[in-house]
Design a protein around this motif. Structure first.
Motif, mmCIF file in Angstrom:
data_model
loop_
_atom_site.group_PDB
_atom_site.id
_atom_site.type_symbol
_atom_site.label_atom_id
_atom_site.label_comp_id
_atom_site.label_asym_id
_atom_site.label_seq_id
_atom_site.Cartn_x
_atom_site.Cartn_y
_atom_site.Cartn_z
ATOM 1 N N LYS A 38 1.868 -8.016 3.848
ATOM 2 C CA LYS A 38 1.987 -7.421 2.521
ATOM 3 C C LYS A 38 1.679 -5.938 2.623
ATOM 4 O O LYS A 38 0.962 -5.487 3.523
ATOM 5 C CB LYS A 38 0.994 -8.067 1.548
ATOM 6 C CG LYS A 38 1.305 -9.516 1.196
ATOM 7 C CD LYS A 38 2.467 -9.610 0.229
ATOM 8 C CE LYS A 38 2.683 -11.053 -0.209
ATOM 9 N NZ LYS A 38 3.763 -11.167 -1.202
ATOM 10 N N ILE A 39 2.207 -5.176 1.680
ATOM 11 C CA ILE A 39 1.875 -3.756 1.592
ATOM 12 C C ILE A 39 1.687 -3.419 0.114
ATOM 13 O O ILE A 39 2.444 -3.882 -0.738
ATOM 14 C CB ILE A 39 2.950 -2.864 2.248
ATOM 15 C CG1 ILE A 39 2.508 -1.397 2.229
ATOM 16 C CG2 ILE A 39 4.316 -3.061 1.626
ATOM 17 C CD1 ILE A 39 3.336 -0.500 3.140
ATOM 18 N N GLY A 40 0.640 -2.676 -0.178
ATOM 19 C CA GLY A 40 0.334 -2.341 -1.568
ATOM 20 C C GLY A 40 -0.583 -1.142 -1.649
ATOM 21 O O GLY A 40 -0.868 -0.483 -0.634
ATOM 22 N N LYS A 41 -1.065 -0.862 -2.839
ATOM 23 C CA LYS A 41 -1.858 0.343 -3.078
ATOM 24 C C LYS A 41 -3.288 0.012 -3.458
ATOM 25 O O LYS A 41 -3.556 -0.981 -4.139
ATOM 26 C CB LYS A 41 -1.209 1.181 -4.179
ATOM 27 C CG LYS A 41 0.145 1.765 -3.791
ATOM 28 C CD LYS A 41 0.709 2.626 -4.903
ATOM 29 C CE LYS A 41 2.038 3.249 -4.483
ATOM 30 N NZ LYS A 41 2.611 4.108 -5.551
ATOM 31 N N LEU A 42 -4.199 0.866 -3.009
ATOM 32 C CA LEU A 42 -5.585 0.790 -3.440
ATOM 33 C C LEU A 42 -5.707 1.375 -4.844
ATOM 34 O O LEU A 42 -4.930 2.261 -5.228
ATOM 35 C CB LEU A 42 -6.482 1.590 -2.494
ATOM 36 C CG LEU A 42 -6.684 1.030 -1.086
ATOM 37 C CD1 LEU A 42 -7.382 2.076 -0.216
ATOM 38 C CD2 LEU A 42 -7.505 -0.252 -1.134
#
Length: 373
Positions: A247-251
């Motif tokens: 998965k890839i996402g934002k803090l």
């Protein structure tokens, strides 16, 4: 009266959540030791099937071990019971303990291991890092008497039909007249045997992935008043949800590398990590792959990740990541143990709803092989 679930039924619950078709090619998932044709009074969820884990299963009178990492990852040419692997197989067989592996299918499924890891890291706006599978979509058209339009529409949405982006229960209706003649032996909701009936009906249309087709059709038939439900299914060329590894996402807020390292250690309850520093700027976009992350350095770079959190990185691949300006945190393969509690809770809920008293426990054995001194 107690009722234990059959092993095949327990696995059917698991596979409805993490279908075998999602596994990466060549991954030895599925039944590994034993039989699924016996009653299962107790299931144990484990990350690895090591000898001390098997001893724990024997002590707890476990019938079925569901493991994330396959016990038999490579083909065996012999079973030597003087070796650790041989002893494990011998103990399992002698104690009638079945072993089933759910590996990359549990990683790839929509709410599987990598989704759980991204939630633990508190990532938002997540997407798949490396797509491996695209869901096939189908459209359902069902003809319903006007009196039951809302009941059937609600049942379809509750079963998962009509999920489009961030919207649920999406459907379309059109009105018309349905005609039918109930024949001998029927018990029609409206009309009489042998007479042509003409009644006002609504056609409800909704889209869903083929993976939940059985559940949607079951919900539709349960809510529909007719003995024989008239419906059509159409395969669609529309693009379905992408599933895959990582998965890839934002803090929610930017962190320095040092702050983010402490965040990783805190959320996974670990004391040490290996860090490959590819840059010195703040961390905002995070990729995560719970297991071996060596194949996913370049997908992380292409999708703009500032850091890749993973379970295993090789020496020369670490150099490649540095050259690409990607920071990597190797938190250890053992972070995937998050699957034990999640899978336990899921199976417990499903079994309880079906009135089975099959118990589900987590392995308490620590299978992390590395000690930092």
């Amino acid at each position: 009266m107690s009722k234990a679930a059959n092993g095949q039924f327990v696995i059917s619950l698991l596979e409805s959540f993490a279908p075998k078709k999602l596994a990466v090619e060549g991954d030895p998932i599925g039944l590994q030791i034993g039989s699924l044709n016996r009653p299962v009074k107790k299931v144990m969820i484990a990350l690895d099937v090591l000898e001390n884990v098997v001893d724990e299963a024997i002590e707890n009178e476990v019938d079925l071990i569901i493991a994330h990492h396959p016990l038999l990852y490579r083909a065996l040419k012999k079973i030597d019971t003087s070796t650790s692997k041989g002893r494990v197989i011998e103990k399992l067989i002698k104690n009638d303990i079945t072993v089933y592996a759910a590996h990359t299918n549990l990683d790839v499924t929509a709410s599987g291991v990598n989704e759980w890891l991204s939630e633990r890291l508190e990532l938002s706006q997540t997407e798949v890092l490396a797509p491996t599978y695209e869901e096939q979509l189908v459209k359902l058209s069902v003809f319903v008497p006007s009196s039951h339009e809302e009941a059937v529409r609600q049942a379809l949405g509750d079963a998962g039909a009509g999920h489009i982006g961030n919207y649920s229960h999406c459907s379309f209706s059109s009105s018309g007249w349905g005609t039918f003649t109930p024949l001998e032996g029927t018990n029609p909701y409206v009309g009489e045997q042998g007479k042509l009936e003409r009644t006002e009906e609504v056609k409800i249309e909704s889209v869903f992935p083929v993976s939940i087709q059985n559940a949607v059709l079951s919900a539709m038939k349960k809510a529909h008043p007719y003995e024989e439900v008239a419906f059509d299914l159409y395969p669609l060329l529309n693009k379905g949800n992408e599933l895959g590894i990582g998965k890839i996402g934002k803090l929610n807020k930017e962190m320095s590398i040092e702050e983010f390292v402490q965040h990783v250690k805190h959320v996974f309850g670990i004391s040490c990590v290996r860090v490959i520093k590819g840059h010195n700027h703040l961390i905002k976009k995070v990729a995560v792959v719970g297991g071996d992350g060596n194949k996913y350095i370049y997908p992380a770079v292409r999708k703009g990740a500032d850091v890749l959190v993973t379970g295993d990185i090789y020496y020369h691949n670490a150099h490649d990541a540095q050259a690409e300006g990607l920071t990597i945190i190797d938190a250890g393969h053992h972070i995937e143990e998050i699957m034990k509690r999640k899978l336990k809770n899921m199976l417990e809920k499903e079994l309880s709803e079906r009135k089975y008293d099959t118990a589900v426990i987590e392995s308490t054995i620590q299978t992390e092989p590395f000690t930092f001194m």
